[in-house]
Design a protein around this motif. Structure first.
Motif, PDB file in Angstrom:
ATOM      1  N   PRO A  48      -0.283  36.960 -38.445  1.00 54.67           N
ATOM      2  CA  PRO A  48      -0.911  37.323 -37.165  1.00 54.67           C
ATOM      3  C   PRO A  48      -1.287  36.058 -36.391  1.00 54.67           C
ATOM      4  O   PRO A  48      -1.221  34.946 -36.935  1.00 54.67           O
ATOM      5  CB  PRO A  48      -2.158  38.104 -37.594  1.00 54.67           C
ATOM      6  N   ILE A  49      -1.715  36.233 -35.145  1.00 58.02           N
ATOM      7  CA  ILE A  49      -2.142  35.068 -34.373  1.00 58.02           C
ATOM      8  C   ILE A  49      -3.308  34.390 -35.099  1.00 58.02           C
ATOM      9  O   ILE A  49      -4.130  35.060 -35.734  1.00 58.02           O
ATOM     10  CB  ILE A  49      -2.518  35.436 -32.916  1.00 58.02           C
ATOM     11  N   PRO A  50      -3.374  33.075 -35.032  1.00 55.93           N
ATOM     12  CA  PRO A  50      -4.426  32.343 -35.749  1.00 55.93           C
ATOM     13  C   PRO A  50      -5.853  32.761 -35.381  1.00 55.93           C
ATOM     14  O   PRO A  50      -6.755  32.651 -36.217  1.00 55.93           O
ATOM     15  CB  PRO A  50      -4.157  30.887 -35.378  1.00 55.93           C
ATOM     16  N   ALA A  51      -6.060  33.262 -34.179  1.00 52.73           N
ATOM     17  CA  ALA A  51      -7.400  33.723 -33.790  1.00 52.73           C
ATOM     18  C   ALA A  51      -7.893  34.821 -34.729  1.00 52.73           C
ATOM     19  O   ALA A  51      -9.098  35.004 -34.894  1.00 52.73           O
ATOM     20  CB  ALA A  51      -7.392  34.231 -32.352  1.00 52.73           C
ATOM     21  N   ASP A  52      -6.972  35.530 -35.352  1.00 48.12           N
ATOM     22  CA  ASP A  52      -7.333  36.642 -36.239  1.00 48.12           C
ATOM     23  C   ASP A  52      -7.398  36.246 -37.712  1.00 48.12           C
ATOM     24  O   ASP A  52      -7.510  37.107 -38.578  1.00 48.12           O
ATOM     25  CB  ASP A  52      -6.332  37.793 -36.058  1.00 48.12           C
ATOM     26  N   TRP A  53      -7.351  34.965 -38.017  1.00 51.35           N
ATOM     27  CA  TRP A  53      -7.367  34.509 -39.402  1.00 51.35           C
ATOM     28  C   TRP A  53      -8.793  34.397 -39.949  1.00 51.35           C
ATOM     29  O   TRP A  53      -9.189  33.390 -40.516  1.00 51.35           O
ATOM     30  CB  TRP A  53      -6.686  33.157 -39.529  1.00 51.35           C
ATOM     31  N   ALA A  54      -9.569  35.429 -39.851  1.00 44.93           N
ATOM     32  CA  ALA A  54     -10.965  35.395 -40.301  1.00 44.93           C
ATOM     33  C   ALA A  54     -11.076  35.171 -41.811  1.00 44.93           C
ATOM     34  O   ALA A  54     -11.951  34.441 -42.271  1.00 44.93           O
ATOM     35  CB  ALA A  54     -11.686  36.681 -39.909  1.00 44.93           C
ATOM     36  N   GLN A  55     -10.192  35.785 -42.581  1.00 50.50           N
ATOM     37  CA  GLN A  55     -10.272  35.695 -44.040  1.00 50.50           C
ATOM     38  C   GLN A  55      -9.279  34.708 -44.645  1.00 50.50           C
ATOM     39  O   GLN A  55      -9.354  34.424 -45.831  1.00 50.50           O
ATOM     40  CB  GLN A  55     -10.056  37.080 -44.668  1.00 50.50           C
ATOM     41  N   GLY A  56      -8.307  34.240 -43.843  1.00 50.19           N
ATOM     42  CA  GLY A  56      -7.317  33.309 -44.368  1.00 50.19           C
ATOM     43  C   GLY A  56      -6.413  33.949 -45.400  1.00 50.19           C
ATOM     44  O   GLY A  56      -6.112  33.346 -46.431  1.00 50.19           O
ATOM     45  N   GLU A  57      -5.988  35.177 -45.086  1.00 52.81           N
ATOM     46  CA  GLU A  57      -5.133  35.900 -46.023  1.00 52.81           C
ATOM     47  C   GLU A  57      -4.187  36.822 -45.255  1.00 52.81           C
ATOM     48  O   GLU A  57      -4.403  37.117 -44.078  1.00 52.81           O
ATOM     49  CB  GLU A  57      -5.991  36.721 -46.988  1.00 52.81           C
TER      50      GLU A  57
ATOM     51  N   LEU B  10     -10.519  29.481 -30.790  1.00 53.67           N
ATOM     52  CA  LEU B  10     -11.120  30.593 -30.041  1.00 53.67           C
ATOM     53  C   LEU B  10     -11.524  31.736 -30.969  1.00 53.67           C
ATOM     54  O   LEU B  10     -12.560  32.365 -30.771  1.00 53.67           O
ATOM     55  CB  LEU B  10     -10.172  31.089 -28.952  1.00 53.67           C
ATOM     56  N   GLY B  11     -10.733  31.991 -31.988  1.00 51.56           N
ATOM     57  CA  GLY B  11     -11.092  33.027 -32.960  1.00 51.56           C
ATOM     58  C   GLY B  11     -12.378  32.689 -33.698  1.00 51.56           C
ATOM     59  O   GLY B  11     -13.253  33.548 -33.881  1.00 51.56           O
TER      60      GLY B  11
ATOM     61  N   ARG C  92     -15.951  34.873 -33.396  1.00 54.22           N
ATOM     62  CA  ARG C  92     -16.678  35.409 -34.551  1.00 54.22           C
ATOM     63  C   ARG C  92     -18.085  34.841 -34.655  1.00 54.22           C
ATOM     64  O   ARG C  92     -19.028  35.553 -34.986  1.00 54.22           O
ATOM     65  CB  ARG C  92     -15.883  35.149 -35.841  1.00 54.22           C
ATOM     66  N   ALA C  93     -18.252  33.564 -34.336  1.00 53.32           N
ATOM     67  CA  ALA C  93     -19.574  32.934 -34.417  1.00 53.32           C
ATOM     68  C   ALA C  93     -20.526  33.489 -33.365  1.00 53.32           C
ATOM     69  O   ALA C  93     -21.743  33.446 -33.541  1.00 53.32           O
ATOM     70  CB  ALA C  93     -19.453  31.421 -34.253  1.00 53.32           C
TER      71      ALA C  93
END
Length: 171
Positions: free
Chosen positions: A142-151, A27-28, A32-33
């Motif tokens: 954080p929740i995986p939906a917020d892993w935009a940068q993977g850091e 869903l994240g 973003r897409a």
């Protein structure tokens, strides 16, 4: 000058779930897409704010077939593929803490639903203990939906780099 009225159909950027990907991470990526929020997705799909709960891996009550079909239709993904982002109903989930195998993430950068199973403490692929916080600053993930940068959101250490400090699982 013409007074034509143009009817533009709504369009979305289709995002396909990855093998074993969690509903939260998927869903994240979709948000973003498409520059949408979970709330907007739920509203457009006709399922309401429940999507924001799924982003947090709160799956109680478990998504109904009707909710999944409505969401699948809106995001233009087969309902079967969407269902694969969820655990089976017989598996107990533990939505907190968020868990990660940094070695897996280094190979393919996405959160796996199996990492959140209540009884899963290690990565079966690498025989490493799953991480629950940054190996540098100890900030919980954080929740995986917020892993935009993977850091890590606090010290910015890449998740894949954390594999160096991931311990072997021993019983």
């Amino acid at each position: 000058m013409s007074n034509e009225i143009y009817n533009f159909e709504a369009w979305i950027n289709t995002v396909e779930p990855l093998p074993g990907e969690s509903i939260s991470h998927f869903l994240g990526r979709f948000e973003r897409a498409n520059l949408l929020t979970g709330y907007q997705i739920g509203k457009e799909a006709g399922v309401g704010a429940i999507v924001t709960r799924w982003k947090k891996l709160y799956l109680n009550p478990f998504p109904t077939q009707q909710e999944l079909e409505a969401l699948a239709k809106f995001i233009e993904v087969e309902v079967e593929k969407l269902t694969e982002t969820l655990p089976s109903k017989s598996i107990t989930m533990k939505p907190r803490p968020i868990k990660l195998c940094a070695s897996c993430y280094g190979e393919q950068s996405y959160h796996r639903i199996e990492w959140q199973f209540k009884d899963v403490m290690k990565c079966d692929r690498h025989n490493l203990r799953l991480l629950t916080k940054c190996t540098n600053c100890e900030t919980p993930f954080p929740i995986p939906a917020d892993w935009a940068q993977g850091e890590c959101p606090h010290c910015f250490l890449p998740f894949s780099t954390m594999a160096k400090r991931q311990k072997q699982f021993s019983q």
